[in-house]
Design an enzyme around this catalytic site. Structure first.
Site, PDB file in Angstrom:
ATOM      1  CB  SER A 492      48.780  79.683  10.265  1.00 20.12           C
ATOM      2  OG  SER A 492      49.193  78.419  10.692  1.00 20.12           O
ATOM      3  CG  ASP A 578      42.501  74.865  10.898  1.00 18.34           C
ATOM      4  OD1 ASP A 578      43.288  73.902  10.886  1.00 18.34           O
ATOM      5  OD2 ASP A 578      42.878  76.046  10.989  1.00 18.34           O
ATOM      6  CG  HIS A 610      45.358  76.038   8.422  1.00 18.83           C
ATOM      7  ND1 HIS A 610      45.080  76.478   9.696  1.00 18.83           N
ATOM      8  CD2 HIS A 610      46.633  76.472   8.163  1.00 18.83           C
ATOM      9  CE1 HIS A 610      46.123  77.137  10.184  1.00 18.83           C
ATOM     10  NE2 HIS A 610      47.069  77.149   9.280  1.00 18.83           N
TER      11      HIS A 610
END
Length: 633
Positions: A492, A578, A610
């Protein structure tokens, strides 16, 4: 009920897997503990254990109770007779629940009923997808009905194109009964389309059963209002962030009483995760990050008296307190983790300041393993600040040897890097594979004051990058670190960090691994679903040419603009569902690496978001992660 010692569920022969350290296979056989509450008689803790099965590619769950004083766990079939149901009104007459309701026309067949095979989707605003699902015109709504068989439910948000519980993660914690059973309070962001995507302004609403009218209890606050609960003396309490669009703002405890609102944590330099009232209604206990851990704090409720507000840290140690479950005499029941141990249920004696572990779901497994060691290290940053860096050492660590070393870059970007236990980014597992792990509490992390936490916003490629390099450079001075074998990994925002550091590292690192990372800040703004995040952290949009802060985010701080400097192998993981960091980010990064002739690999999970949640995909993830390191480091 059948009595069983719960630890036998997870026991296995380590000889069968031929090792006495953590492995990916063993990691995904551990039981995962979720507390459900204290029993009606206050004698037992009720909890759920989910155990993944790689073979079946799913998890199974069982329910248990364990005495609040400690003892053996007992398996139960359901919680109906032993656990109070918060969704039943205090007077017992009604039950509140939630259902998804179709309201908006979105699908092609909604507009053209005869075209039943059409799979078109038509949108007039943003919020057309969120987290990992597309908006099909359905919304979560809160209902209530009489507490008897066959009763008809009443939708208290009838016709409203808003969600309660909140998507994507909200549950029945988003609605509660008033103590007098006359009203239902619920959390909702009453915005739709593009307005929804650029705002964090949730509010707490009160629906009156008799008048069927709804009022906004937090209308004056522009940021998040969440987690409503009533004190034992009937005072509505919730968590509040002040600024709209800032999802990581300081989270404060607000109490409403006698027509006023009191902020109990306004003058405290920290942010609250969750809270629970004492039984006498005089004290609020809460969890908050502090110096690389999460601990229990208390704050008194002065009401209209002149008594000063006093916040105290009650626990301290290299562990995380997570859930606050309830009280048993002088003990508060919680869940606790550390970097070597998944969550278990503990009790903490508030008078004696002593701990007792209650559940032992994975205890015997851990006893059979040689575990890693975690050390605190404080590094001076380039701007003269003191930064905590966690250093995780391999099992059977020998300081006379040299070890390959990984710089771990945390996501968020404003999420705490504490003594948590991940089933993917597991430091104990990385160490068990023979790597030293360096995990800095760089700029942007809560637990070191609000200023430290906020400094990362609009400065993604600035001081925080110096923090990363300060951490790895300092630890690399140790004789046990093989300076020729340094790797950089993260997900991320941590994936963004990997992409960015790959362009500025000046040959420090030998290999890189990024999972669902932001690669191109321009296309990120164009495809992510929670636009408020980019607006806040980037400082605006890329077309705002007169906005110097925003322009820096889309040029200087854009990893895509540094690819010409990439010179090391890079592994890229990407989830197909995601929508927070969409697939194009991973694709762009992989394509850039390939066209530059850099050794690279793209591992794509079409059905993952994600995160990586399916057991077999998790095993592939771990396999590719460590295979890449063995190939390139």
């Amino acid at each position: 009920m059948k009595k069983v010692v719960l630890t036998t569920l997870i026991m296995m022969s380590l000889n069968a897997i031929g090792q006495n350290v953590m492995s990916p296979e063993l990691l995904w056989k551990l039981g995962r503990v979720t507390p459900l509450g204290i029993s009606k008689d206050a004698k037992n803790v009720v909890f759920k254990v989910s155990t993944p099965s790689v073979e079946e590619n799913k998890s199974s769950s069982k329910l248990y109770t364990i005495p609040v004083t400690g003892g053996n766990a007992v398996e139960i079939k359901d919680t109906k007779d032993i656990l109070a149901d918060k969704n039943i009104s205090p007077d017992g007459k009604y039950v509140v629940y939630n259902e998804e309701v179709k309201i908006d026309k979105v699908l092609g067949k909604d507009f053209y009923p005869s075209l039943t095979k059409s799979d078109a989707q038509i949108y007039d605003g943003l919020d057309y997808r969120h987290w990992d699902t597309w908006n099909e015109g359905k919304f979560n709504h809160v209902f209530y009905k009489e507490n008897k068989d066959g009763a008809k439910g009443i939708d208290i948000l009838k016709g409203e194109t808003f969600d309660s519980p909140q998507k994507p993660f909200g549950g029945d914690e988003d609605y509660i009964w008033s103590p007098d059973s006359k009203s239902i309070l619920y959390v909702c962001k009453k915005k739709a389309g593009t307005a929804y995507a650029i705002s964090t302004n949730t509010d707490i609403y009160e629906y009156n059963l008799e008048t069927q009218k709804t009022i906004n209890k937090t209308d004056g606050n522009l940021g998040y209002d969440t987690a409503p609960q009533f004190s034992p003396t009937g005072n509505l309490t919730w968590l509040q962030m002040k600024r709209d669009g800032y999802e990581s703002d300081k989270n404060d405890i607000i109490v409403e009483f006698k027509g006023m609102k009191q902020n109990l944590t306004a003058n405290w330099d920290g942010t609250v995760d969750n809270f629970i009232w004492s039984k006498d209604g005089k004290t609020v206990f809460f969890v908050a990050p502090i110096d690389g851990t999460k601990q229990i704090f208390s704050v008194n409720f002065p009401g209209l008296t002149k008594i000063a507000i006093n916040i105290q840290q009650l626990t301290k140690g290299d562990f995380d307190v997570n859930d606050l479950v309830g009280f048993a005499g002088d003990n508060i029941i919680v869940t606790r983790t550390d970097m070597n141990h998944a969550g278990e249920i503990f009790s903490f004696n508030l008078k004696k300041n002593t701990w007792k572990q209650l559940s032992n779901v994975n205890t015997e497994t851990y006893k059979s393993l040689t575990l890693s060691k975690t050390e605190r290290r404080y590094v001076t940053t380039t701007d003269g600040k003191k930064m905590l860096v966690w250093v995780i050492l391999p099992p059977n660590f020998d300081a006379s040897k040299k070890y390959p070393t990984l710089l771990y870059c945390q996501g968020g970007p404003q999420s705490a890097l504490t003594q948590s236990y991940s089933f993917r980014w597991n430091f104990s597992l990385m160490a068990a594979k023979g790597y030293v792990v360096v995990a800095p509490n760089r700029r942007g992390m809560p637990g070191h004051g609000v200023e430290w936490n906020e400094q990362i916003s609009k400065d993604w490629g600035g001081q925080v990058m110096d923090d990363y390099l300060s951490a790895i450079d300092d630890v690399a001075k140790e004789s046990y670190v093989d300076k020729s074998r340094l790797g950089c990994v993260g997900a991320s925002y941590g994936g963004y960090s990997v992409f960015y550091l790959a362009g500025i590292h000046k040959n420090r690192f030998k290999t890189f691994i990024a999972h669902d990372g932001v690669f191109n800040t321009v296309s990120m703004l164009g495809t992510t679903e929670e636009v408020f995040f980019n607006n806040w952290d980037f400082g605006g949009a890329y077309w705002e040419k007169d906005n110097a802060v925003a322009q820096k985010a889309y040029t200087t701080f854009n990893p895509a603009n540094l690819v010409q400097n990439w010179n090391r192998p890079i592994l890229i993981f990407q989830g197909g569902k995601d929508f927070r960091v969409p697939i194009g980010q991973g694709q762009e990064a992989f394509q850039a690496a390939q066209l530059r002739g850099i050794k690279s690999r793209f591992v794509y999970f079409p059905e993952e978001n994600h995160w990586v949640l399916k057991p077999q995909n998790a095993q592939v993830w771990q396999g590719e992660f460590f295979k890449w390191l063995s190939e390139t480091l």
